[in-house]
Design a protein around this motif. Structure first.
Motif, PDB file in Angstrom:
ATOM      1  N   LEU A  89       0.823  -1.208   0.000  1.00  0.00           N
ATOM      2  CA  LEU A  89       0.000   0.000   0.000  1.00  0.00           C
ATOM      3  C   LEU A  89       0.856   1.256   0.000  1.00  0.00           C
ATOM      4  N   THR A  90       2.002   1.209   0.675  1.00  0.00           N
ATOM      5  CA  THR A  90       2.931   2.341   0.619  1.00  0.00           C
ATOM      6  C   THR A  90       3.408   2.541  -0.809  1.00  0.00           C
ATOM      7  N   TRP A  91       3.762   1.460  -1.473  1.00  0.00           N
ATOM      8  CA  TRP A  91       4.219   1.570  -2.857  1.00  0.00           C
ATOM      9  C   TRP A  91       3.129   2.153  -3.751  1.00  0.00           C
ATOM     10  N   ILE A  92       1.933   1.684  -3.573  1.00  0.00           N
ATOM     11  CA  ILE A  92       0.824   2.168  -4.410  1.00  0.00           C
ATOM     12  C   ILE A  92       0.530   3.635  -4.121  1.00  0.00           C
ATOM     13  N   PHE A  93       0.253   3.957  -2.858  1.00  0.00           N
ATOM     14  CA  PHE A  93      -0.239   5.289  -2.540  1.00  0.00           C
ATOM     15  C   PHE A  93       0.847   6.354  -2.518  1.00  0.00           C
ATOM     16  N   SER A  94       2.052   6.017  -2.082  1.00  0.00           N
ATOM     17  CA  SER A  94       3.122   7.016  -2.122  1.00  0.00           C
ATOM     18  C   SER A  94       3.494   7.335  -3.567  1.00  0.00           C
ATOM     19  N   SER A  95       3.464   6.327  -4.416  1.00  0.00           N
ATOM     20  CA  SER A  95       3.723   6.574  -5.853  1.00  0.00           C
ATOM     21  C   SER A  95       2.622   7.436  -6.453  1.00  0.00           C
ATOM     22  N   MET A  96       1.368   7.136  -6.091  1.00  0.00           N
ATOM     23  CA  MET A  96       0.250   7.936  -6.603  1.00  0.00           C
ATOM     24  C   MET A  96       0.345   9.387  -6.123  1.00  0.00           C
ATOM     25  N   VAL A  97       0.751   9.579  -4.879  1.00  0.00           N
ATOM     26  CA  VAL A  97       0.869  10.932  -4.327  1.00  0.00           C
ATOM     27  C   VAL A  97       1.944  11.717  -5.087  1.00  0.00           C
ATOM     28  N   ILE A  98       3.049  11.072  -5.394  1.00  0.00           N
ATOM     29  CA  ILE A  98       4.093  11.744  -6.174  1.00  0.00           C
ATOM     30  C   ILE A  98       3.536  12.168  -7.529  1.00  0.00           C
ATOM     31  N   LEU A  99       2.837  11.264  -8.191  1.00  0.00           N
ATOM     32  CA  LEU A  99       2.260  11.594  -9.505  1.00  0.00           C
ATOM     33  C   LEU A  99       1.201  12.685  -9.406  1.00  0.00           C
ATOM     34  N   MET A 100       0.346  12.612  -8.400  1.00  0.00           N
ATOM     35  CA  MET A 100      -0.681  13.649  -8.221  1.00  0.00           C
ATOM     36  C   MET A 100      -0.040  15.004  -7.952  1.00  0.00           C
ATOM     37  N   ASN A 101       0.995  15.014  -7.128  1.00  0.00           N
ATOM     38  CA  ASN A 101       1.635  16.291  -6.817  1.00  0.00           C
ATOM     39  C   ASN A 101       2.350  16.865  -8.037  1.00  0.00           C
ATOM     40  N   LEU A 102       2.888  15.980  -8.871  1.00  0.00           N
ATOM     41  CA  LEU A 102       3.452  16.467 -10.141  1.00  0.00           C
ATOM     42  C   LEU A 102       2.364  17.158 -10.960  1.00  0.00           C
ATOM     43  N   GLY A 103       1.170  16.578 -10.962  1.00  0.00           N
ATOM     44  CA  GLY A 103       0.042  17.191 -11.661  1.00  0.00           C
ATOM     45  C   GLY A 103      -0.331  18.537 -11.071  1.00  0.00           C
ATOM     46  N   ILE A 104      -0.304  18.647  -9.749  1.00  0.00           N
ATOM     47  CA  ILE A 104      -0.613  19.912  -9.083  1.00  0.00           C
ATOM     48  C   ILE A 104       0.419  20.967  -9.449  1.00  0.00           C
ATOM     49  N   VAL A 105       1.696  20.607  -9.388  1.00  0.00           N
ATOM     50  CA  VAL A 105       2.762  21.552  -9.725  1.00  0.00           C
ATOM     51  C   VAL A 105       2.629  21.994 -11.189  1.00  0.00           C
ATOM     52  N   TYR A 106       2.383  21.045 -12.080  1.00  0.00           N
ATOM     53  CA  TYR A 106       2.214  21.381 -13.495  1.00  0.00           C
ATOM     54  C   TYR A 106       1.020  22.321 -13.682  1.00  0.00           C
ATOM     55  N   SER A 107      -0.067  22.027 -13.003  1.00  0.00           N
ATOM     56  CA  SER A 107      -1.257  22.870 -13.094  1.00  0.00           C
ATOM     57  C   SER A 107      -0.960  24.286 -12.619  1.00  0.00           C
TER      58      SER A 107
END
Length: 172
Positions: A89-107
């Protein structure tokens, strides 16, 4: 190592909770500044409400960060408990958080272009007249100066905290 992963996940949760807290506190001032800018541009301020444009912490601006914070807190609890599920779950959700935050920064970096495109999609002639860059700048300037620094700290916390959590469960 599980405790380190949990600590990082809790920091990420706090970082995400800070988003709606800041928007709740300063969103009304940002809206007032945006309304003043629309008036300066001779655009009816009501166009914001008519098109569902908000600066506060309503809707998904609260739900999404709160959901991320809740998930990261739950995974942190699993890490502290030493549960077998904590690692995947750490692998899944921490990876997703990194990707989501990249989206936030890009936005955030492309806000003017994306808002211009969103305004065009609305097919509202009043929105089409808005000069987006000064409109967004007015709203941004309504937030205290420390919010910009808080944004950098939040992004650093999210990226580094997630990476350290991933490393901790991998090495643990």
């Amino acid at each position: 190592m599980n405790a380190l992963a949990a600590a990082m996940q809790l920091l990420v949760a706090v970082a995400f909770v800070s988003i709606p807290v800041v928007r709740h506190r300063f969103g009304p001032a940002a809206k007032a500044a945006a309304v003043a800018e629309l008036r300066r541009q001779n655009v009816r301020p009501e166009v914001l409400d008519e098109n569902g444009l908000r600066f506060d912490a309503g809707g998904h601006e609260t739900a999404a960060p709160a959901a991320v914070a809740a998930i990261m807190t739950a995974v942190a609890a699993l890490n502290l408990a030493g549960a077998d599920l904590a690692r995947p779950l750490t692998w899944i959700f921490s990876s997703m958080v990194i990707l989501m935050n990249l989206g936030i920064v890009y936005s955030n970096l492309t806000a003017v272009k994306s808002v211009e495109a969103a305004f065009r999609r609305k097919d509202d002639p009043e929105l089409a007249r808005v000069e987006v860059a000064p409109f967004l700048k007015a709203a941004e300037n309504a937030f205290p100066g420390w919010v910009r620094a808080q944004t950098y700290v939040r992004n650093t916390t999210v990226f580094a905290g997630s990476a350290v959590a991933l490393l901790a469960v991998t090495l643990g």
